[in-house]
Scaffold this motif. Sequence first.
Motif, PDB file in Angstrom:
ATOM      1  N   TRP A  58     -27.602  -5.361  -1.444  1.00  0.00           N
ATOM      2  CA  TRP A  58     -28.238  -6.655  -1.225  1.00  0.00           C
ATOM      3  C   TRP A  58     -27.218  -7.783  -1.347  1.00  0.00           C
ATOM      4  CZ3 TRP A  58     -33.094  -6.488   0.583  1.00  0.00           C
ATOM      5  CH2 TRP A  58     -33.777  -5.280   0.426  1.00  0.00           C
ATOM      6  N   PRO A  59     -27.471  -8.916  -0.706  1.00  0.00           N
ATOM      7  CA  PRO A  59     -26.485 -10.000  -0.685  1.00  0.00           C
ATOM      8  C   PRO A  59     -26.031 -10.457  -2.067  1.00  0.00           C
ATOM      9  CG  PRO A  59     -28.180 -10.403   0.958  1.00  0.00           C
ATOM     10  CD  PRO A  59     -28.638  -9.212   0.162  1.00  0.00           C
ATOM     11  N   GLN A  62     -23.587  -7.955  -3.479  1.00  0.00           N
ATOM     12  CA  GLN A  62     -22.305  -8.007  -2.769  1.00  0.00           C
ATOM     13  C   GLN A  62     -21.485  -9.217  -3.199  1.00  0.00           C
ATOM     14  OE1 GLN A  62     -21.698  -6.896   1.328  1.00  0.00           O
ATOM     15  NE2 GLN A  62     -23.873  -6.418   1.579  1.00  0.00           N
ATOM     16  N   THR A 202     -25.596  -9.334   6.897  1.00  0.00           N
ATOM     17  CA  THR A 202     -26.756  -8.499   6.567  1.00  0.00           C
ATOM     18  C   THR A 202     -27.427  -8.098   7.876  1.00  0.00           C
ATOM     19  OG1 THR A 202     -28.812  -8.393   5.275  1.00  0.00           O
ATOM     20  CG2 THR A 202     -28.212 -10.545   6.201  1.00  0.00           C
ATOM     21  N   SER A 203     -28.680  -7.728   7.834  1.00  0.00           N
ATOM     22  CA  SER A 203     -29.375  -7.327   9.051  1.00  0.00           C
ATOM     23  C   SER A 203     -30.739  -8.002   9.098  1.00  0.00           C
ATOM     24  CB  SER A 203     -29.557  -5.807   9.103  1.00  0.00           C
ATOM     25  OG  SER A 203     -30.459  -5.386   8.094  1.00  0.00           O
ATOM     26  N   GLU A 207     -33.195  -8.958   5.972  1.00  0.00           N
ATOM     27  CA  GLU A 207     -33.207 -10.355   5.541  1.00  0.00           C
ATOM     28  C   GLU A 207     -33.666 -11.326   6.620  1.00  0.00           C
ATOM     29  OE1 GLU A 207     -32.602 -11.494   2.606  1.00  0.00           O
ATOM     30  OE2 GLU A 207     -31.668  -9.824   1.539  1.00  0.00           O
TER      31      GLU A 207
END
Length: 221
Positions: A58-59, A62, A202-203, A207
Amino acid sequence: MTPGQRRAFITAETAIAAPALVPEIKLHLATEITPIWQATEASLQASNVPPPYWAFAWPGGQALARFVLDHPEWVRGRRVLDFAAGCGLGAIAAMRAGAERVTAAEIDDFAADAMALNVELNGATLNSASIQILRHDIVGRSEGWDVVLAGDVCYERPMAERVVPWLRALAGAGVAVLMGDPGRAYLPAQGLVEVARYDVPTSKELEDRELRTTRVLRLMP
């Protein structure tokens, strides 16, 4: 499922990949080509498998990992807790950055098993010290940590309302509490100091966009 069955499920349903912002670390992650990506929550429940939050970097996690690797002075020689550790990205980054001891707390057995596999996967890049994985609820406790990493913990009101006061209490006792957050709804509005900011790829499936600006914030008492 038994521990062996969980580990078999994890290895079968994920691929080894590196998070976009942290290419130094390899993890067992869901990708577009793995079945777990398309699995619905209902089908996972039918198989007695909880939602696989552990299968994604998850952001917030990261951003924290990138910050720790780029600024190892925050954790070097210190006792670090990776709270709600998920895949263990923050814990692995802290150990790689020279932490004296790393504890990763995660109440989901699938996540804890995935984390153990990820630690093994990155064993050659870690220091000799090990990562301790705790599988019980530690909210409200203080066990001598110098630094707490908390990524993406404010996405639901009940969790945020329970966790943030405890993290503030730790901060009041001198613990450096670092939160990674991409703009979750229940992030506190006050008492935060930004220490870094990253644009995390991300994708849209995760998200609803392909890039999330994610901040690393120090939580104040």
